[in-house]
Design an enzyme around this catalytic site. Structure first.
Site, mmCIF file in Angstrom:
data_model
loop_
_atom_site.group_PDB
_atom_site.id
_atom_site.type_symbol
_atom_site.label_atom_id
_atom_site.label_comp_id
_atom_site.label_asym_id
_atom_site.label_seq_id
_atom_site.Cartn_x
_atom_site.Cartn_y
_atom_site.Cartn_z
ATOM 1 N N ALA A 1 0.843 -1.193 0.000
ATOM 2 C CA ALA A 1 0.000 0.000 0.000
ATOM 3 C C ALA A 1 0.879 1.245 0.000
ATOM 4 O O ALA A 1 2.063 1.201 0.370
ATOM 5 C CB ALA A 1 -0.918 0.001 1.211
ATOM 6 N N GLY B 1 0.080 -5.314 0.728
ATOM 7 C CA GLY B 1 -1.111 -5.382 -0.107
ATOM 8 C C GLY B 1 -0.866 -6.064 -1.432
ATOM 9 O O GLY B 1 -1.788 -6.627 -2.027
ATOM 10 N N GLU C 1 -1.316 -9.659 -0.689
ATOM 11 C CA GLU C 1 -2.743 -9.871 -0.427
ATOM 12 C C GLU C 1 -3.556 -9.848 -1.718
ATOM 13 O O GLU C 1 -4.510 -10.617 -1.874
ATOM 14 C CB GLU C 1 -3.249 -8.813 0.558
ATOM 15 C CG GLU C 1 -2.680 -9.000 1.952
ATOM 16 C CD GLU C 1 -2.985 -7.843 2.882
ATOM 17 O OE1 GLU C 1 -3.504 -8.077 3.981
ATOM 18 O OE2 GLU C 1 -2.692 -6.682 2.494
ATOM 19 N N GLU D 1 3.887 -5.336 7.322
ATOM 20 C CA GLU D 1 3.113 -4.358 8.096
ATOM 21 C C GLU D 1 3.569 -4.254 9.550
ATOM 22 O O GLU D 1 3.544 -3.166 10.143
ATOM 23 C CB GLU D 1 1.613 -4.707 8.044
ATOM 24 C CG GLU D 1 0.959 -4.526 6.694
ATOM 25 C CD GLU D 1 1.070 -5.735 5.786
ATOM 26 O OE1 GLU D 1 0.432 -5.734 4.729
ATOM 27 O OE2 GLU D 1 1.816 -6.691 6.138
#
Length: 256
Positions: free
Chosen positions: A64, A107, A110, A130
Protein backbone atom coordinates in the site's frame (compact mmCIF):
# COMPACT_ATOMS: atom_id res chain seq x y z
CA UNK A 1 -2.79 3.53 -13.43
CA UNK A 2 -4.25 0.37 -14.97
CA UNK A 3 -3.92 -1.03 -18.48
CA UNK A 4 -6.30 -3.53 -20.05
CA UNK A 5 -5.22 -5.59 -23.05
CA UNK A 6 -7.20 -8.21 -24.92
CA UNK A 7 -5.01 -11.26 -25.50
CA UNK A 8 -5.02 -15.04 -25.88
CA UNK A 9 -5.48 -17.29 -28.91
CA UNK A 10 -9.17 -16.41 -29.14
CA UNK A 11 -8.68 -12.88 -27.74
CA UNK A 12 -10.92 -13.74 -24.80
CA UNK A 13 -8.28 -13.26 -22.08
CA UNK A 14 -8.13 -9.94 -20.24
CA UNK A 15 -4.58 -8.93 -19.36
CA UNK A 16 -4.83 -6.34 -16.59
CA UNK A 17 -1.59 -4.66 -15.54
CA UNK A 18 -0.92 -2.37 -12.59
CA UNK A 19 0.79 0.64 -14.12
CA UNK A 20 2.40 2.90 -11.53
CA UNK A 21 6.05 2.06 -12.25
CA UNK A 22 7.60 5.09 -10.56
CA UNK A 23 6.18 3.89 -7.22
CA UNK A 24 6.71 0.14 -7.78
CA UNK A 25 2.95 -0.13 -8.28
CA UNK A 26 2.24 0.93 -4.69
CA UNK A 27 -1.48 0.56 -4.06
CA UNK A 28 -2.97 4.01 -3.69
CA UNK A 29 -6.67 4.88 -3.73
CA UNK A 30 -6.63 5.94 -7.37
CA UNK A 31 -4.94 2.75 -8.54
CA UNK A 32 -7.30 0.53 -6.56
CA UNK A 33 -10.35 2.45 -7.76
CA UNK A 34 -9.23 2.04 -11.37
CA UNK A 35 -8.49 -1.64 -10.76
CA UNK A 36 -11.94 -2.18 -9.26
CA UNK A 37 -13.61 -0.46 -12.21
CA UNK A 38 -11.58 -2.46 -14.73
CA UNK A 39 -12.31 -5.76 -13.01
CA UNK A 40 -16.04 -5.06 -12.97
CA UNK A 41 -15.92 -4.06 -16.64
CA UNK A 42 -14.28 -7.38 -17.56
CA UNK A 43 -16.57 -9.33 -15.22
CA UNK A 44 -19.66 -8.04 -17.02
CA UNK A 45 -18.23 -8.43 -20.54
CA UNK A 46 -19.04 -11.92 -21.83
CA UNK A 47 -16.31 -11.68 -24.49
CA UNK A 48 -13.72 -12.17 -21.72
CA UNK A 49 -13.44 -15.64 -20.17
CA UNK A 50 -10.30 -15.43 -18.02
CA UNK A 51 -8.27 -12.66 -16.37
CA UNK A 52 -4.49 -12.40 -15.97
CA UNK A 53 -3.40 -9.81 -13.40
CA UNK A 54 0.20 -8.60 -13.43
CA UNK A 55 2.49 -5.65 -12.79
CA UNK A 56 5.90 -5.18 -14.40
CA UNK A 57 9.20 -7.03 -14.15
CA UNK A 58 10.31 -5.04 -11.09
CA UNK A 59 7.12 -5.18 -9.08
CA UNK A 60 3.70 -6.75 -8.98
CA UNK A 61 2.85 -4.31 -6.20
CA UNK A 62 5.22 -3.22 -3.45
CA UNK A 63 2.42 -2.73 -0.93
CA UNK A 64 0.00 0.00 0.00
CA UNK A 65 1.04 3.62 -0.48
CA UNK A 66 2.39 4.41 2.99
CA UNK A 67 2.77 8.11 2.23
CA UNK A 68 -0.95 8.25 1.55
CA UNK A 69 -1.78 6.36 4.74
CA UNK A 70 0.71 7.91 7.19
CA UNK A 71 -1.40 10.91 8.21
CA UNK A 72 -4.67 9.02 8.62
CA UNK A 73 -6.35 8.60 11.99
CA UNK A 74 -8.66 5.84 13.25
CA UNK A 75 -11.75 7.84 12.36
CA UNK A 76 -10.50 8.27 8.79
CA UNK A 77 -10.00 4.58 8.11
CA UNK A 78 -13.03 3.40 10.08
CA UNK A 79 -15.75 5.87 9.12
CA UNK A 80 -14.59 6.27 5.53
CA UNK A 81 -13.88 2.53 5.11
CA UNK A 82 -10.36 3.09 3.77
CA UNK A 83 -10.25 -0.25 1.95
CA UNK A 84 -13.65 0.18 0.31
CA UNK A 85 -13.63 -1.60 -3.09
CA UNK A 86 -10.08 -2.86 -2.55
CA UNK A 87 -11.38 -6.44 -2.34
CA UNK A 88 -13.34 -6.36 -5.61
CA UNK A 89 -10.95 -8.97 -6.95
CA UNK A 90 -12.12 -11.52 -4.39
CA UNK A 91 -15.70 -11.23 -5.71
CA UNK A 92 -14.93 -11.77 -9.41
CA UNK A 93 -16.54 -14.98 -10.70
CA UNK A 94 -14.23 -15.45 -13.69
CA UNK A 95 -10.89 -17.21 -13.11
CA UNK A 96 -8.06 -14.83 -12.22
CA UNK A 97 -4.39 -15.75 -12.65
CA UNK A 98 -1.79 -13.64 -10.86
CA UNK A 99 1.49 -13.30 -12.78
CA UNK A 100 3.85 -12.02 -10.09
CA UNK A 101 7.25 -10.57 -10.92
CA UNK A 102 9.42 -8.66 -8.49
CA UNK A 103 8.04 -7.25 -5.25
CA UNK A 104 4.66 -8.46 -4.01
CA UNK A 105 4.70 -7.11 -0.47
CA UNK A 106 1.94 -6.23 1.96
CA UNK A 107 -1.11 -5.38 -0.11
CA UNK A 108 0.70 -6.76 -3.15
CA UNK A 109 0.85 -10.23 -1.63
CA UNK A 110 -2.74 -9.87 -0.43
CA UNK A 111 -3.83 -8.95 -3.95
CA UNK A 112 -2.10 -12.06 -5.33
CA UNK A 113 -3.79 -14.19 -2.67
CA UNK A 114 -7.20 -12.97 -3.87
CA UNK A 115 -6.47 -14.55 -7.26
CA UNK A 116 -7.31 -18.16 -8.09
CA UNK A 117 -3.90 -19.24 -9.38
CA UNK A 118 -0.52 -17.65 -8.68
CA UNK A 119 2.36 -17.95 -11.16
CA UNK A 120 5.64 -16.34 -10.12
CA UNK A 121 8.69 -15.08 -11.94
CA UNK A 122 12.09 -16.19 -10.64
CA UNK A 123 12.62 -12.74 -9.10
CA UNK A 124 9.32 -12.63 -7.20
CA UNK A 125 9.38 -11.73 -3.50
CA UNK A 126 6.40 -12.13 -1.15
CA UNK A 127 5.83 -10.87 2.38
CA UNK A 128 3.73 -9.01 4.93
CA UNK A 129 5.94 -6.22 6.32
CA UNK A 130 3.11 -4.36 8.10
CA UNK A 131 4.42 -5.40 11.53
CA UNK A 132 7.56 -3.33 10.86
CA UNK A 133 5.58 -0.10 10.51
CA UNK A 134 3.29 -0.60 13.48
CA UNK A 135 0.20 -2.08 11.88
CA UNK A 136 -1.15 -5.40 10.58
CA UNK A 137 -2.35 -6.68 7.19
CA UNK A 138 -5.80 -5.34 6.33
CA UNK A 139 -6.69 -7.06 3.05
CA UNK A 140 -6.67 -10.67 4.16
CA UNK A 141 -3.02 -11.34 4.91
CA UNK A 142 -3.62 -12.84 8.36
CA UNK A 143 -6.58 -14.84 7.02
CA UNK A 144 -5.47 -16.22 3.66
CA UNK A 145 -1.89 -17.14 4.58
CA UNK A 146 -2.96 -19.83 7.11
CA UNK A 147 -5.55 -21.16 4.67
CA UNK A 148 -3.12 -21.40 1.75
CA UNK A 149 -0.05 -22.52 3.74
CA UNK A 150 -0.31 -23.25 7.48
CA UNK A 151 -0.55 -21.47 10.81
CA UNK A 152 3.18 -21.63 11.54
CA UNK A 153 4.17 -20.06 8.21
CA UNK A 154 1.44 -17.42 8.53
CA UNK A 155 2.58 -16.46 12.04
CA UNK A 156 6.24 -16.28 11.04
CA UNK A 157 5.57 -14.13 7.98
CA UNK A 158 3.12 -11.76 9.69
CA UNK A 159 5.03 -11.47 12.99
CA UNK A 160 8.48 -10.86 11.50
CA UNK A 161 7.88 -9.13 8.18
CA UNK A 162 10.33 -11.59 6.61
CA UNK A 163 10.18 -12.12 2.85
CA UNK A 164 9.79 -15.30 0.84
CA UNK A 165 11.51 -15.92 -2.48
CA UNK A 166 9.55 -17.39 -5.36
CA UNK A 167 11.00 -20.82 -4.63
CA UNK A 168 10.16 -20.60 -0.92
CA UNK A 169 6.65 -19.44 -1.79
CA UNK A 170 6.22 -22.45 -4.05
CA UNK A 171 7.46 -24.81 -1.35
CA UNK A 172 4.86 -23.58 1.16
CA UNK A 173 2.03 -23.74 -1.38
CA UNK A 174 1.55 -20.06 -2.13
CA UNK A 175 2.70 -20.31 -5.75
CA UNK A 176 1.70 -22.87 -8.37
CA UNK A 177 4.63 -22.57 -10.80
CA UNK A 178 7.78 -20.50 -11.33
CA UNK A 179 9.05 -19.22 -14.69
CA UNK A 180 11.86 -16.99 -15.98
CA UNK A 181 10.93 -13.36 -15.43
CA UNK A 182 10.47 -12.43 -19.09
CA UNK A 183 8.50 -15.60 -19.80
CA UNK A 184 6.04 -15.29 -16.91
CA UNK A 185 3.17 -13.35 -18.48
CA UNK A 186 3.16 -15.42 -21.66
CA UNK A 187 2.99 -18.60 -19.56
CA UNK A 188 0.08 -17.16 -17.60
CA UNK A 189 -1.71 -16.39 -20.86
CA UNK A 190 -1.09 -19.95 -22.08
CA UNK A 191 -2.78 -21.21 -18.91
CA UNK A 192 -5.61 -18.72 -19.39
CA UNK A 193 -6.10 -19.98 -22.96
CA UNK A 194 -6.36 -23.55 -21.69
CA UNK A 195 -9.02 -22.57 -19.16
CA UNK A 196 -10.86 -20.33 -21.66
CA UNK A 197 -11.45 -23.29 -24.00
CA UNK A 198 -13.86 -24.77 -21.47
CA UNK A 199 -17.47 -23.75 -20.88
CA UNK A 200 -17.47 -20.36 -19.10
CA UNK A 201 -20.55 -21.46 -17.17
CA UNK A 202 -18.93 -24.64 -15.88
CA UNK A 203 -15.64 -22.85 -15.20
CA UNK A 204 -17.48 -20.45 -12.88
CA UNK A 205 -19.15 -23.42 -11.20
CA UNK A 206 -15.78 -25.09 -10.57
CA UNK A 207 -14.36 -21.87 -9.11
CA UNK A 208 -17.37 -21.59 -6.81
CA UNK A 209 -16.96 -25.17 -5.64
CA UNK A 210 -13.20 -24.96 -4.99
CA UNK A 211 -13.60 -21.68 -3.11
CA UNK A 212 -16.15 -23.31 -0.82
CA UNK A 213 -13.37 -25.59 0.45
CA UNK A 214 -11.74 -22.61 2.18
CA UNK A 215 -14.93 -21.30 3.73
CA UNK A 216 -16.78 -24.41 4.97
CA UNK A 217 -16.22 -27.72 6.73
CA UNK A 218 -15.42 -30.79 4.63
CA UNK A 219 -18.96 -32.15 4.98
CA UNK A 220 -20.49 -28.81 3.99
CA UNK A 221 -18.09 -28.49 1.07
CA UNK A 222 -18.92 -31.98 -0.16
CA UNK A 223 -22.61 -31.15 -0.06
CA UNK A 224 -22.02 -27.92 -2.02
CA UNK A 225 -19.95 -29.83 -4.59
CA UNK A 226 -22.66 -32.47 -4.98
CA UNK A 227 -25.35 -29.83 -5.49
CA UNK A 228 -23.23 -27.96 -8.03
CA UNK A 229 -22.47 -31.21 -9.86
CA UNK A 230 -26.17 -32.01 -10.03
CA UNK A 231 -26.93 -28.50 -11.27
CA UNK A 232 -24.67 -28.97 -14.31
CA UNK A 233 -27.22 -31.50 -15.61
CA UNK A 234 -29.63 -28.60 -16.09
CA UNK A 235 -27.23 -26.92 -18.54
CA UNK A 236 -26.91 -27.25 -22.28
CA UNK A 237 -23.11 -27.14 -21.92
CA UNK A 238 -23.08 -30.36 -19.86
CA UNK A 239 -25.22 -32.06 -22.50
CA UNK A 240 -23.01 -30.72 -25.31
CA UNK A 241 -19.80 -31.71 -23.55
CA UNK A 242 -20.85 -35.32 -23.03
CA UNK A 243 -22.37 -35.58 -26.50
CA UNK A 244 -19.22 -34.20 -28.12
CA UNK A 245 -17.09 -36.67 -26.15
CA UNK A 246 -19.25 -39.59 -27.30
CA UNK A 247 -19.13 -38.34 -30.89
CA UNK A 248 -15.36 -37.78 -30.68
CA UNK A 249 -15.50 -34.12 -31.65
CA UNK A 250 -14.78 -30.81 -30.01
CA UNK A 251 -17.60 -29.25 -27.98
CA UNK A 252 -19.36 -26.02 -28.97
CA UNK A 253 -20.24 -24.21 -25.77
CA UNK A 254 -23.45 -22.23 -25.57
CA UNK A 255 -22.87 -20.85 -22.10
CA UNK A 256 -26.29 -21.86 -20.79
Amino acid sequence: MITLTRTGAAENVALIALNRPNALNALCRQLMQELSETLLKVEHDSSYNVIVLTGNEKAFAAGADIKEMAKLEFADVFQNDFFNNWDTLSHITKPVIAAVNGFALGGGTELALMCDIVYAGENAVFGQPEINIGTIPGLGGTQRWPRFTNKSIAMEICLTGDRLSAQDAKEVGLVSKIFPTQQLVSEAVILADKIAKNSPLIVKTVKNSVNSAYETSLNQGLQIEKQLFQSTFATNDRKEGMTAFAEKRGPKWAGN
